[in-house]
Design an enzyme around this catalytic site. Structure first.
Site: not given
Ligand code: GLY
Length: 570
Positions: A381, A452-453
Protein backbone atom coordinates in the site's frame (compact mmCIF):
# COMPACT_ATOMS: atom_id res chain seq x y z
CA UNK A 1 6.32 -3.71 -25.44
CA UNK A 2 9.61 -2.07 -24.65
CA UNK A 3 9.26 1.57 -23.69
CA UNK A 4 12.78 2.52 -22.72
CA UNK A 5 14.06 5.89 -23.91
CA UNK A 6 17.46 7.30 -23.22
CA UNK A 7 17.05 10.42 -21.14
CA UNK A 8 19.59 12.51 -23.10
CA UNK A 9 17.31 12.30 -26.16
CA UNK A 10 14.24 13.51 -24.37
CA UNK A 11 13.95 17.16 -23.54
CA UNK A 12 10.78 17.05 -21.34
CA UNK A 13 12.43 14.56 -18.99
CA UNK A 14 15.39 16.91 -18.67
CA UNK A 15 12.95 19.70 -17.89
CA UNK A 16 11.38 17.62 -15.13
CA UNK A 17 14.79 16.97 -13.61
CA UNK A 18 15.86 20.59 -13.90
CA UNK A 19 12.64 21.59 -12.19
CA UNK A 20 13.45 19.12 -9.43
CA UNK A 21 16.89 20.55 -8.88
CA UNK A 22 15.67 24.13 -8.98
CA UNK A 23 12.82 23.35 -6.65
CA UNK A 24 15.16 21.70 -4.20
CA UNK A 25 17.38 24.81 -4.27
CA UNK A 26 14.45 27.18 -3.89
CA UNK A 27 13.02 24.94 -1.20
CA UNK A 28 16.31 25.31 0.62
CA UNK A 29 15.97 29.06 0.79
CA UNK A 30 12.36 29.74 1.55
CA UNK A 31 11.12 29.36 5.06
CA UNK A 32 13.68 26.77 6.02
CA UNK A 33 15.48 26.71 9.33
CA UNK A 34 18.96 25.31 9.65
CA UNK A 35 17.87 21.84 10.72
CA UNK A 36 16.00 20.99 7.51
CA UNK A 37 12.58 22.05 8.74
CA UNK A 38 10.21 24.14 6.69
CA UNK A 39 7.71 26.86 7.41
CA UNK A 40 5.47 26.94 4.33
CA UNK A 41 4.48 23.37 3.68
CA UNK A 42 5.67 19.84 3.23
CA UNK A 43 4.99 16.68 1.25
CA UNK A 44 6.25 13.25 2.30
CA UNK A 45 5.51 10.37 -0.06
CA UNK A 46 6.91 7.06 -1.29
CA UNK A 47 8.58 8.60 -4.33
CA UNK A 48 10.68 11.73 -4.92
CA UNK A 49 9.01 12.58 -8.26
CA UNK A 50 5.56 12.39 -6.63
CA UNK A 51 6.67 14.49 -3.64
CA UNK A 52 8.00 17.10 -6.08
CA UNK A 53 4.68 17.23 -7.95
CA UNK A 54 2.95 17.91 -4.62
CA UNK A 55 5.49 20.51 -3.54
CA UNK A 56 5.11 22.39 -6.82
CA UNK A 57 1.33 22.49 -6.33
CA UNK A 58 1.82 23.95 -2.84
CA UNK A 59 4.21 26.55 -4.22
CA UNK A 60 1.67 27.52 -6.91
CA UNK A 61 -0.77 28.39 -4.13
CA UNK A 62 -2.57 25.07 -3.97
CA UNK A 63 -3.72 23.83 -0.60
CA UNK A 64 -3.00 20.44 1.02
CA UNK A 65 -5.97 18.79 -0.72
CA UNK A 66 -4.86 20.11 -4.13
CA UNK A 67 -1.40 18.71 -3.48
CA UNK A 68 -2.87 15.39 -2.29
CA UNK A 69 -4.88 15.00 -5.52
CA UNK A 70 -1.78 15.73 -7.59
CA UNK A 71 0.38 13.33 -5.56
CA UNK A 72 -2.23 10.53 -5.78
CA UNK A 73 -2.21 10.79 -9.60
CA UNK A 74 1.58 11.11 -9.73
CA UNK A 75 2.02 7.97 -7.63
CA UNK A 76 -0.22 6.11 -10.10
CA UNK A 77 2.46 6.85 -12.70
CA UNK A 78 5.78 6.75 -10.86
CA UNK A 79 4.98 4.18 -8.17
CA UNK A 80 2.93 1.51 -9.94
CA UNK A 81 3.60 -0.92 -7.11
CA UNK A 82 0.88 0.73 -5.02
CA UNK A 83 0.08 4.18 -6.41
CA UNK A 84 -3.02 3.75 -8.49
CA UNK A 85 -6.03 4.70 -10.52
CA UNK A 86 -7.37 1.16 -10.26
CA UNK A 87 -7.37 0.87 -6.45
CA UNK A 88 -8.80 2.79 -3.53
CA UNK A 89 -7.94 4.40 -0.23
CA UNK A 90 -8.78 6.72 2.63
CA UNK A 91 -8.08 10.36 3.39
CA UNK A 92 -8.18 12.10 6.76
CA UNK A 93 -8.33 15.90 6.57
CA UNK A 94 -7.89 18.66 9.11
CA UNK A 95 -8.24 22.28 8.07
CA UNK A 96 -6.12 25.01 9.58
CA UNK A 97 -9.18 26.10 11.57
CA UNK A 98 -9.74 22.61 12.99
CA UNK A 99 -12.50 21.22 10.73
CA UNK A 100 -12.00 17.48 10.36
CA UNK A 101 -13.29 15.01 7.80
CA UNK A 102 -12.63 11.53 6.45
CA UNK A 103 -13.08 10.30 2.89
CA UNK A 104 -13.68 6.62 2.11
CA UNK A 105 -12.79 5.75 -1.48
CA UNK A 106 -12.26 2.08 -0.78
CA UNK A 107 -13.04 -0.35 -3.60
CA UNK A 108 -16.35 -2.23 -3.59
CA UNK A 109 -17.32 -5.77 -4.48
CA UNK A 110 -18.82 -5.87 -7.99
CA UNK A 111 -22.58 -6.37 -8.25
CA UNK A 112 -22.08 -9.94 -9.45
CA UNK A 113 -19.78 -10.87 -6.53
CA UNK A 114 -20.99 -13.61 -4.23
CA UNK A 115 -20.06 -14.89 -0.82
CA UNK A 116 -18.51 -18.15 -2.05
CA UNK A 117 -16.96 -16.93 -5.28
CA UNK A 118 -13.44 -17.98 -4.25
CA UNK A 119 -14.39 -21.46 -3.00
CA UNK A 120 -14.23 -24.76 -4.85
CA UNK A 121 -17.11 -27.25 -5.00
CA UNK A 122 -15.96 -28.72 -1.69
CA UNK A 123 -16.17 -25.28 -0.11
CA UNK A 124 -12.41 -24.73 0.18
CA UNK A 125 -10.70 -21.50 -0.85
CA UNK A 126 -9.08 -21.69 -4.29
CA UNK A 127 -5.55 -20.43 -3.91
CA UNK A 128 -4.76 -17.34 -6.01
CA UNK A 129 -8.33 -16.73 -7.21
CA UNK A 130 -8.81 -13.70 -4.96
CA UNK A 131 -5.22 -12.57 -5.51
CA UNK A 132 -4.37 -12.74 -9.21
CA UNK A 133 -6.20 -11.81 -12.37
CA UNK A 134 -9.50 -10.22 -13.22
CA UNK A 135 -11.72 -11.81 -10.57
CA UNK A 136 -9.52 -10.42 -7.78
CA UNK A 137 -10.40 -6.80 -8.54
CA UNK A 138 -12.86 -4.66 -6.64
CA UNK A 139 -14.52 -1.63 -8.27
CA UNK A 140 -11.85 1.12 -8.14
CA UNK A 141 -12.45 4.16 -5.95
CA UNK A 142 -9.37 6.36 -6.33
CA UNK A 143 -10.59 8.65 -9.11
CA UNK A 144 -13.97 9.23 -7.43
CA UNK A 145 -12.11 9.89 -4.17
CA UNK A 146 -9.91 12.56 -5.73
CA UNK A 147 -12.88 14.21 -7.47
CA UNK A 148 -14.82 14.28 -4.17
CA UNK A 149 -11.85 15.68 -2.24
CA UNK A 150 -11.26 18.38 -4.84
CA UNK A 151 -14.93 19.35 -5.11
CA UNK A 152 -15.16 19.86 -1.36
CA UNK A 153 -11.81 21.41 -0.49
CA UNK A 154 -9.79 22.08 -3.65
CA UNK A 155 -8.58 25.55 -4.58
CA UNK A 156 -6.68 25.19 -7.84
CA UNK A 157 -8.29 24.01 -11.07
CA UNK A 158 -8.69 20.23 -11.40
CA UNK A 159 -6.78 20.22 -14.70
CA UNK A 160 -3.72 21.74 -13.04
CA UNK A 161 -3.64 18.88 -10.55
CA UNK A 162 -3.83 16.06 -13.09
CA UNK A 163 -1.60 17.56 -15.79
CA UNK A 164 1.77 16.89 -14.06
CA UNK A 165 0.90 13.19 -14.09
CA UNK A 166 -0.11 13.26 -17.74
CA UNK A 167 3.38 14.59 -18.46
CA UNK A 168 5.12 12.04 -16.26
CA UNK A 169 3.27 9.21 -18.02
CA UNK A 170 3.67 10.65 -21.53
CA UNK A 171 7.28 11.83 -21.31
CA UNK A 172 8.53 9.19 -18.94
CA UNK A 173 10.46 9.28 -15.72
CA UNK A 174 13.56 7.51 -14.45
CA UNK A 175 12.75 4.42 -12.42
CA UNK A 176 14.52 3.75 -9.13
CA UNK A 177 16.62 0.64 -8.46
CA UNK A 178 13.82 -0.67 -6.24
CA UNK A 179 11.17 -0.23 -8.96
CA UNK A 180 13.46 -1.91 -11.53
CA UNK A 181 13.87 -4.88 -9.19
CA UNK A 182 10.13 -5.13 -8.56
CA UNK A 183 9.20 -4.88 -12.25
CA UNK A 184 11.67 -7.68 -13.03
CA UNK A 185 10.24 -9.76 -10.19
CA UNK A 186 6.64 -9.28 -11.46
CA UNK A 187 7.45 -10.05 -15.10
CA UNK A 188 5.94 -13.52 -15.07
CA UNK A 189 2.63 -12.28 -13.63
CA UNK A 190 2.48 -9.39 -16.10
CA UNK A 191 3.06 -11.77 -19.03
CA UNK A 192 0.43 -14.19 -17.74
CA UNK A 193 -2.34 -11.63 -17.28
CA UNK A 194 -1.50 -9.21 -20.10
CA UNK A 195 -1.12 -11.28 -23.27
CA UNK A 196 -1.60 -8.15 -25.37
CA UNK A 197 1.40 -6.47 -23.72
CA UNK A 198 1.85 -3.58 -21.31
CA UNK A 199 4.24 -0.68 -20.76
CA UNK A 200 5.49 -2.39 -17.61
CA UNK A 201 6.95 -5.24 -19.70
CA UNK A 202 10.28 -4.94 -21.41
CA UNK A 203 12.20 -7.44 -23.56
CA UNK A 204 15.18 -7.55 -21.24
CA UNK A 205 15.58 -6.58 -17.63
CA UNK A 206 14.71 -3.21 -16.17
CA UNK A 207 17.57 -1.20 -14.68
CA UNK A 208 17.76 1.80 -12.39
CA UNK A 209 17.58 4.95 -14.51
CA UNK A 210 15.57 3.39 -17.37
CA UNK A 211 12.89 5.81 -18.47
CA UNK A 212 9.39 4.37 -18.24
CA UNK A 213 6.88 5.83 -20.71
CA UNK A 214 3.19 4.88 -20.29
CA UNK A 215 1.21 6.28 -23.21
CA UNK A 216 -2.04 4.40 -22.54
CA UNK A 217 -1.95 5.62 -18.94
CA UNK A 218 -1.30 9.16 -20.19
CA UNK A 219 -4.42 8.91 -22.40
CA UNK A 220 -6.47 7.78 -19.41
CA UNK A 221 -5.13 10.61 -17.27
CA UNK A 222 -6.06 13.06 -20.03
CA UNK A 223 -9.62 11.73 -19.95
CA UNK A 224 -9.69 12.19 -16.16
CA UNK A 225 -8.12 15.65 -16.48
CA UNK A 226 -10.75 16.75 -19.01
CA UNK A 227 -13.88 14.99 -17.70
CA UNK A 228 -13.30 14.11 -14.03
CA UNK A 229 -15.32 11.07 -12.94
CA UNK A 230 -16.90 10.71 -16.38
CA UNK A 231 -13.43 10.34 -17.87
CA UNK A 232 -12.87 7.18 -15.85
CA UNK A 233 -16.19 5.63 -14.85
CA UNK A 234 -17.79 6.22 -18.27
CA UNK A 235 -16.65 6.57 -21.87
CA UNK A 236 -13.59 4.97 -23.49
CA UNK A 237 -11.74 4.18 -20.22
CA UNK A 238 -14.76 2.39 -18.73
CA UNK A 239 -15.30 0.61 -22.07
CA UNK A 240 -11.69 -0.61 -21.98
CA UNK A 241 -12.14 -1.83 -18.41
CA UNK A 242 -15.32 -3.75 -19.23
CA UNK A 243 -13.66 -5.25 -22.34
CA UNK A 244 -10.68 -6.25 -20.18
CA UNK A 245 -13.08 -8.00 -17.77
CA UNK A 246 -14.67 -9.92 -20.66
CA UNK A 247 -11.26 -10.92 -22.01
CA UNK A 248 -10.05 -12.19 -18.63
CA UNK A 249 -13.22 -13.70 -17.16
CA UNK A 250 -13.86 -10.91 -14.64
CA UNK A 251 -17.27 -9.75 -13.41
CA UNK A 252 -16.99 -5.97 -13.07
CA UNK A 253 -19.65 -4.25 -15.19
CA UNK A 254 -20.28 -0.82 -16.70
CA UNK A 255 -23.03 -0.36 -14.06
CA UNK A 256 -20.56 -1.12 -11.25
CA UNK A 257 -18.31 1.65 -12.54
CA UNK A 258 -21.08 4.17 -13.11
CA UNK A 259 -22.55 3.56 -9.64
CA UNK A 260 -19.32 3.88 -7.68
CA UNK A 261 -19.35 6.72 -5.12
CA UNK A 262 -16.76 7.85 -2.59
CA UNK A 263 -18.25 8.51 0.87
CA UNK A 264 -17.49 11.23 3.42
CA UNK A 265 -17.44 9.75 6.91
CA UNK A 266 -17.02 11.10 10.41
CA UNK A 267 -13.44 10.53 11.58
CA UNK A 268 -12.95 8.49 14.76
CA UNK A 269 -11.52 10.76 17.40
CA UNK A 270 -9.82 9.79 20.65
CA UNK A 271 -7.42 11.08 23.21
CA UNK A 272 -3.98 9.92 24.29
CA UNK A 273 -2.50 11.83 27.24
CA UNK A 274 -4.11 15.06 26.07
CA UNK A 275 -3.27 14.63 22.37
CA UNK A 276 -6.33 14.48 20.12
CA UNK A 277 -6.08 11.58 17.67
CA UNK A 278 -8.12 12.04 14.46
CA UNK A 279 -8.17 8.90 12.38
CA UNK A 280 -10.00 6.76 9.85
CA UNK A 281 -13.34 5.15 10.76
CA UNK A 282 -14.66 1.90 9.22
CA UNK A 283 -14.44 0.71 6.38
CA UNK A 284 -10.97 0.75 7.85
CA UNK A 285 -10.29 -1.16 11.02
CA UNK A 286 -7.14 0.95 11.41
CA UNK A 287 -8.44 4.00 13.26
CA UNK A 288 -10.39 2.05 15.86
CA UNK A 289 -7.48 -0.34 16.37
CA UNK A 290 -5.05 2.57 16.79
CA UNK A 291 -7.24 4.19 19.45
CA UNK A 292 -7.66 0.84 21.23
CA UNK A 293 -3.89 0.30 21.22
CA UNK A 294 -3.19 3.77 22.60
CA UNK A 295 -5.89 3.45 25.28
CA UNK A 296 -4.58 0.01 26.28
CA UNK A 297 -1.04 1.24 26.96
CA UNK A 298 -1.91 4.71 28.31
CA UNK A 299 -1.89 3.64 32.00
CA UNK A 300 1.66 2.23 31.76
CA UNK A 301 4.91 4.24 32.27
CA UNK A 302 6.39 3.58 28.84
CA UNK A 303 8.55 6.70 28.98
CA UNK A 304 10.25 5.48 32.16
CA UNK A 305 10.83 2.01 30.74
CA UNK A 306 12.22 3.32 27.46
CA UNK A 307 11.92 2.58 23.75
CA UNK A 308 11.77 -1.16 22.98
CA UNK A 309 12.68 -2.12 26.57
CA UNK A 310 11.29 -5.57 27.43
CA UNK A 311 8.48 -4.15 29.62
CA UNK A 312 7.49 -1.65 26.91
CA UNK A 313 7.41 -4.37 24.25
CA UNK A 314 5.50 -6.74 26.53
CA UNK A 315 2.72 -4.25 27.24
CA UNK A 316 2.46 -3.17 23.60
CA UNK A 317 2.39 -6.78 22.36
CA UNK A 318 -0.34 -7.75 24.85
CA UNK A 319 -2.39 -4.74 23.72
CA UNK A 320 -1.87 -5.75 20.07
CA UNK A 321 -2.91 -9.35 20.77
CA UNK A 322 -6.24 -8.21 22.24
CA UNK A 323 -6.98 -5.47 19.71
CA UNK A 324 -6.40 -7.71 16.68
CA UNK A 325 -8.65 -10.35 18.22
CA UNK A 326 -11.41 -7.72 18.50
CA UNK A 327 -10.82 -6.57 14.96
CA UNK A 328 -11.48 -10.03 13.58
CA UNK A 329 -14.99 -10.19 14.95
CA UNK A 330 -16.24 -6.66 15.18
CA UNK A 331 -15.05 -4.79 12.11
CA UNK A 332 -16.56 -4.59 8.63
CA UNK A 333 -18.12 -2.15 6.17
CA UNK A 334 -20.38 0.10 8.32
CA UNK A 335 -22.88 0.36 5.44
CA UNK A 336 -23.49 -3.40 5.82
CA UNK A 337 -22.54 -4.24 9.40
CA UNK A 338 -23.09 -2.41 12.68
CA UNK A 339 -19.62 -1.82 14.10
CA UNK A 340 -19.66 -1.36 17.93
CA UNK A 341 -17.36 1.63 17.58
CA UNK A 342 -18.03 3.47 20.84
CA UNK A 343 -17.51 0.39 22.96
CA UNK A 344 -14.32 -0.64 21.20
CA UNK A 345 -12.58 2.70 21.77
CA UNK A 346 -13.86 3.14 25.33
CA UNK A 347 -11.01 3.61 27.85
CA UNK A 348 -12.60 1.39 30.52
CA UNK A 349 -13.24 -1.39 28.00
CA UNK A 350 -9.61 -1.43 26.86
CA UNK A 351 -8.37 -1.28 30.45
CA UNK A 352 -10.51 -4.29 31.31
CA UNK A 353 -9.16 -6.17 28.28
CA UNK A 354 -5.64 -5.63 29.62
CA UNK A 355 -6.55 -6.92 33.09
CA UNK A 356 -5.94 -10.54 32.04
CA UNK A 357 -2.34 -9.75 31.18
CA UNK A 358 0.27 -11.31 33.47
CA UNK A 359 3.77 -9.86 33.87
CA UNK A 360 5.28 -13.26 34.57
CA UNK A 361 4.38 -14.88 31.29
CA UNK A 362 3.03 -14.25 27.82
CA UNK A 363 -0.72 -14.59 27.31
CA UNK A 364 -1.66 -17.24 24.78
CA UNK A 365 -3.54 -15.96 21.74
CA UNK A 366 -5.62 -19.13 21.88
CA UNK A 367 -6.92 -17.94 25.29
CA UNK A 368 -7.97 -14.55 23.94
CA UNK A 369 -11.56 -15.09 22.89
CA UNK A 370 -12.71 -11.86 21.33
CA UNK A 371 -13.20 -13.38 17.94
CA UNK A 372 -11.64 -14.80 14.84
CA UNK A 373 -9.11 -12.96 12.72
CA UNK A 374 -9.43 -12.56 9.00
CA UNK A 375 -6.71 -12.75 6.38
CA UNK A 376 -3.94 -10.26 6.95
CA UNK A 377 -3.99 -7.61 4.23
CA UNK A 378 -1.13 -7.42 1.83
CA UNK A 379 1.58 -4.96 2.51
CA UNK A 380 1.96 -3.11 -0.75
CA UNK A 381 0.00 0.00 0.00
CA UNK A 382 1.33 3.55 0.07
CA UNK A 383 0.85 6.56 2.31
CA UNK A 384 1.56 10.27 2.02
CA UNK A 385 1.32 13.20 4.40
CA UNK A 386 0.93 16.83 3.33
CA UNK A 387 0.64 20.21 5.05
CA UNK A 388 0.28 23.57 3.34
CA UNK A 389 1.36 27.07 4.37
CA UNK A 390 -1.99 27.79 6.04
CA UNK A 391 -1.74 24.65 8.14
CA UNK A 392 -4.33 22.49 6.36
CA UNK A 393 -3.29 18.85 6.57
CA UNK A 394 -3.97 15.67 4.60
CA UNK A 395 -3.12 12.13 5.63
CA UNK A 396 -3.85 9.75 2.76
CA UNK A 397 -3.27 6.02 2.37
CA UNK A 398 -4.02 4.31 -0.94
CA UNK A 399 -3.63 0.78 -2.23
CA UNK A 400 -3.89 -1.85 -4.94
CA UNK A 401 -3.59 -4.39 -2.10
CA UNK A 402 -0.77 -6.72 -3.21
CA UNK A 403 2.32 -5.52 -5.03
CA UNK A 404 1.06 -4.40 -8.48
CA UNK A 405 -2.43 -5.53 -7.43
CA UNK A 406 -3.99 -8.24 -9.59
CA UNK A 407 -1.20 -7.79 -12.21
CA UNK A 408 -3.92 -6.94 -14.77
CA UNK A 409 -3.28 -3.70 -16.69
CA UNK A 410 -6.43 -2.59 -18.46
CA UNK A 411 -5.61 -2.88 -22.17
CA UNK A 412 -6.04 0.46 -23.88
CA UNK A 413 -6.21 2.33 -20.55
CA UNK A 414 -2.81 1.40 -19.10
CA UNK A 415 -3.63 1.21 -15.39
CA UNK A 416 -3.32 -1.66 -12.97
CA UNK A 417 -6.33 -3.25 -11.28
CA UNK A 418 -6.33 -3.98 -7.58
CA UNK A 419 -6.65 -7.41 -5.96
CA UNK A 420 -8.57 -5.96 -3.04
CA UNK A 421 -11.23 -8.72 -3.06
CA UNK A 422 -8.72 -10.73 -1.04
CA UNK A 423 -9.26 -8.32 1.87
CA UNK A 424 -12.71 -9.82 2.34
CA UNK A 425 -13.00 -12.96 4.42
CA UNK A 426 -13.09 -15.42 1.57
CA UNK A 427 -14.70 -18.01 3.82
CA UNK A 428 -16.04 -16.51 7.05
CA UNK A 429 -15.57 -18.59 10.16
CA UNK A 430 -13.10 -21.05 8.63
CA UNK A 431 -9.37 -20.97 7.91
CA UNK A 432 -8.70 -19.10 4.70
CA UNK A 433 -5.92 -19.61 2.18
CA UNK A 434 -3.34 -18.34 4.69
CA UNK A 435 -4.51 -20.63 7.46
CA UNK A 436 -6.08 -17.72 9.33
CA UNK A 437 -9.67 -17.21 10.33
CA UNK A 438 -12.26 -14.79 9.05
CA UNK A 439 -15.40 -13.16 10.43
CA UNK A 440 -18.97 -12.75 9.24
CA UNK A 441 -18.66 -8.95 9.47
CA UNK A 442 -16.30 -9.03 6.52
CA UNK A 443 -18.02 -11.63 4.32
CA UNK A 444 -18.38 -10.88 0.60
CA UNK A 445 -21.62 -9.11 -0.36
CA UNK A 446 -22.23 -7.31 -3.68
CA UNK A 447 -21.32 -3.61 -3.44
CA UNK A 448 -19.87 -4.01 0.05
CA UNK A 449 -16.43 -2.57 0.85
CA UNK A 450 -13.78 -5.00 2.08
CA UNK A 451 -12.25 -4.35 5.50
CA UNK A 452 -8.96 -2.48 5.55
CA UNK A 453 -6.20 -1.72 8.02
CA UNK A 454 -5.16 1.59 6.49
CA UNK A 455 -4.74 4.19 9.23
CA UNK A 456 -4.23 7.73 7.92
CA UNK A 457 -4.07 9.84 11.08
CA UNK A 458 -3.73 13.47 12.17
CA UNK A 459 -2.91 14.51 15.75
CA UNK A 460 -3.64 17.78 17.52
CA UNK A 461 -1.97 19.18 20.61
CA UNK A 462 -3.73 21.99 22.49
CA UNK A 463 -6.09 22.52 19.56
CA UNK A 464 -3.27 22.91 17.04
CA UNK A 465 -1.86 20.62 14.36
CA UNK A 466 0.82 18.33 15.81
CA UNK A 467 1.41 15.35 13.53
CA UNK A 468 0.32 13.85 10.21
CA UNK A 469 1.12 10.14 9.97
CA UNK A 470 0.37 6.88 8.18
CA UNK A 471 1.98 3.90 6.48
CA UNK A 472 1.48 0.97 4.16
CA UNK A 473 1.97 -2.52 5.57
CA UNK A 474 -1.31 -4.48 5.58
CA UNK A 475 -1.94 -5.85 9.03
CA UNK A 476 1.23 -4.11 10.29
CA UNK A 477 -0.18 -0.66 9.51
CA UNK A 478 -1.80 -0.03 12.88
CA UNK A 479 1.20 -1.23 14.89
CA UNK A 480 3.61 0.87 12.80
CA UNK A 481 1.51 4.02 13.26
CA UNK A 482 1.13 3.18 16.97
CA UNK A 483 4.90 2.88 17.43
CA UNK A 484 5.66 6.03 15.46
CA UNK A 485 3.26 8.07 17.62
CA UNK A 486 4.73 6.66 20.83
CA UNK A 487 8.27 7.27 19.55
CA UNK A 488 7.45 11.00 19.44
CA UNK A 489 5.09 11.42 22.40
CA UNK A 490 6.72 9.01 24.86
CA UNK A 491 10.30 8.71 23.67
CA UNK A 492 10.95 12.29 22.50
CA UNK A 493 12.16 11.35 19.02
CA UNK A 494 12.12 13.90 16.22
CA UNK A 495 9.97 12.94 13.23
CA UNK A 496 12.70 11.33 11.16
CA UNK A 497 14.12 9.36 14.09
CA UNK A 498 10.62 8.19 15.05
CA UNK A 499 10.05 6.92 11.51
CA UNK A 500 13.49 5.32 11.19
CA UNK A 501 13.35 3.51 14.57
CA UNK A 502 13.15 -0.28 14.25
CA UNK A 503 9.70 -1.84 14.65
CA UNK A 504 8.02 -4.94 15.96
CA UNK A 505 4.54 -6.35 15.39
CA UNK A 506 2.03 -8.78 16.89
CA UNK A 507 -1.40 -9.47 15.40
CA UNK A 508 -2.94 -12.06 17.74
CA UNK A 509 -2.76 -14.86 15.17
CA UNK A 510 -0.21 -16.22 14.51
CA UNK A 511 0.98 -15.93 18.10
CA UNK A 512 4.37 -14.41 17.28
CA UNK A 513 6.22 -11.13 17.85
CA UNK A 514 7.70 -10.16 14.49
CA UNK A 515 10.81 -7.98 14.88
CA UNK A 516 12.95 -6.05 12.46
CA UNK A 517 16.66 -6.72 12.82
CA UNK A 518 18.02 -4.53 15.62
CA UNK A 519 14.61 -3.67 17.09
CA UNK A 520 15.30 -5.51 20.34
CA UNK A 521 18.62 -5.80 22.15
CA UNK A 522 19.72 -9.22 23.34
CA UNK A 523 18.65 -8.57 26.97
CA UNK A 524 15.09 -7.70 25.92
CA UNK A 525 14.96 -10.64 23.50
CA UNK A 526 16.11 -13.02 26.25
CA UNK A 527 13.68 -11.71 28.82
CA UNK A 528 10.70 -11.82 26.46
CA UNK A 529 11.65 -15.31 25.27
CA UNK A 530 11.93 -16.49 28.90
CA UNK A 531 8.37 -15.28 29.49
CA UNK A 532 7.10 -17.28 26.53
CA UNK A 533 7.01 -14.72 23.70
CA UNK A 534 7.79 -16.26 20.34
CA UNK A 535 10.20 -13.76 18.73
CA UNK A 536 10.41 -14.06 14.93
CA UNK A 537 12.88 -11.93 12.92
CA UNK A 538 11.50 -10.49 9.71
CA UNK A 539 12.22 -7.86 7.05
CA UNK A 540 11.04 -4.26 6.95
CA UNK A 541 7.78 -3.47 8.72
CA UNK A 542 5.84 -0.54 7.20
CA UNK A 543 7.01 2.57 5.40
CA UNK A 544 5.85 5.48 7.49
CA UNK A 545 5.68 8.96 5.92
CA UNK A 546 4.93 11.63 8.49
CA UNK A 547 5.14 15.31 9.35
CA UNK A 548 5.54 16.90 12.78
CA UNK A 549 4.82 20.53 13.55
CA UNK A 550 7.42 21.71 16.01
CA UNK A 551 6.66 24.13 18.80
CA UNK A 552 8.55 26.78 16.83
CA UNK A 553 6.05 26.43 13.97
CA UNK A 554 8.24 24.50 11.53
CA UNK A 555 7.30 21.33 9.68
CA UNK A 556 9.64 18.44 10.26
CA UNK A 557 9.45 15.47 7.85
CA UNK A 558 9.95 11.78 8.44
CA UNK A 559 10.45 9.81 5.19
CA UNK A 560 10.89 6.10 5.72
CA UNK A 561 14.38 4.86 4.79
CA UNK A 562 12.88 1.40 4.25
CA UNK A 563 11.73 2.66 0.81
CA UNK A 564 12.60 5.40 -1.70
CA UNK A 565 10.44 7.81 0.31
CA UNK A 566 11.10 11.53 0.16
CA UNK A 567 10.23 14.55 2.31
CA UNK A 568 10.23 17.89 0.48
CA UNK A 569 9.34 21.23 1.99
CA UNK A 570 9.60 24.93 1.36
N1 GLY B 1 -5.08 -3.83 1.32
C1 GLY B 1 -4.51 -3.33 2.50
C2 GLY B 1 -5.51 -2.71 3.42
O1 GLY B 1 -6.49 -2.18 2.96
O2 GLY B 1 -5.35 -2.73 4.60
Amino acid sequence: MQKTIKRKHFAPVAVIILTAVLSACVGGQLGKNNSGQYRNGMVVSANADASLVGLNILKKGGNAVDAAVAVQFALAVVYPNAGNLGGGGFMVYRSASGEINALDFREKAPGLASRDMYLDSAGNPIKEKSLDGHLAAGVPGSVAGMVAAHQKYGKLKWEELVQPSVLLARNGFKITARTAKELNREKERFVKFNPLGTALLKDGLWFEGDVLVQNELANTLEQIRDKGNAGFYEGPVADSLVAEMKRGGGIMSAADLKNYKAVWRKPVVGNYKGYKIITMPPTSSGGIALLQLLKSVEPFPLKRWGLNADSTVQVMVEAERRVYADRATHLGDPDFYKVPQQQLVDAAYNKSRMSSFNWAKASLSSDIKAGLLKTPEHEETTHFSIVDRDGNAVSLTTTLNGSYGSAVLVKGAGFLLNNEMDDFSVKPGAPNMYGLLGGEANAIVPEKRMLSSMTPTIIEQDGKLFMVVGTPGGSTIMTSVFQTILNVIEFDKNMQAAVTAKRFHHQWMPDAVYVEEGALDSAATLELTRKGYHIVPRGAIGRVDAILKTKWGYYQGGADPRGDDKALGW
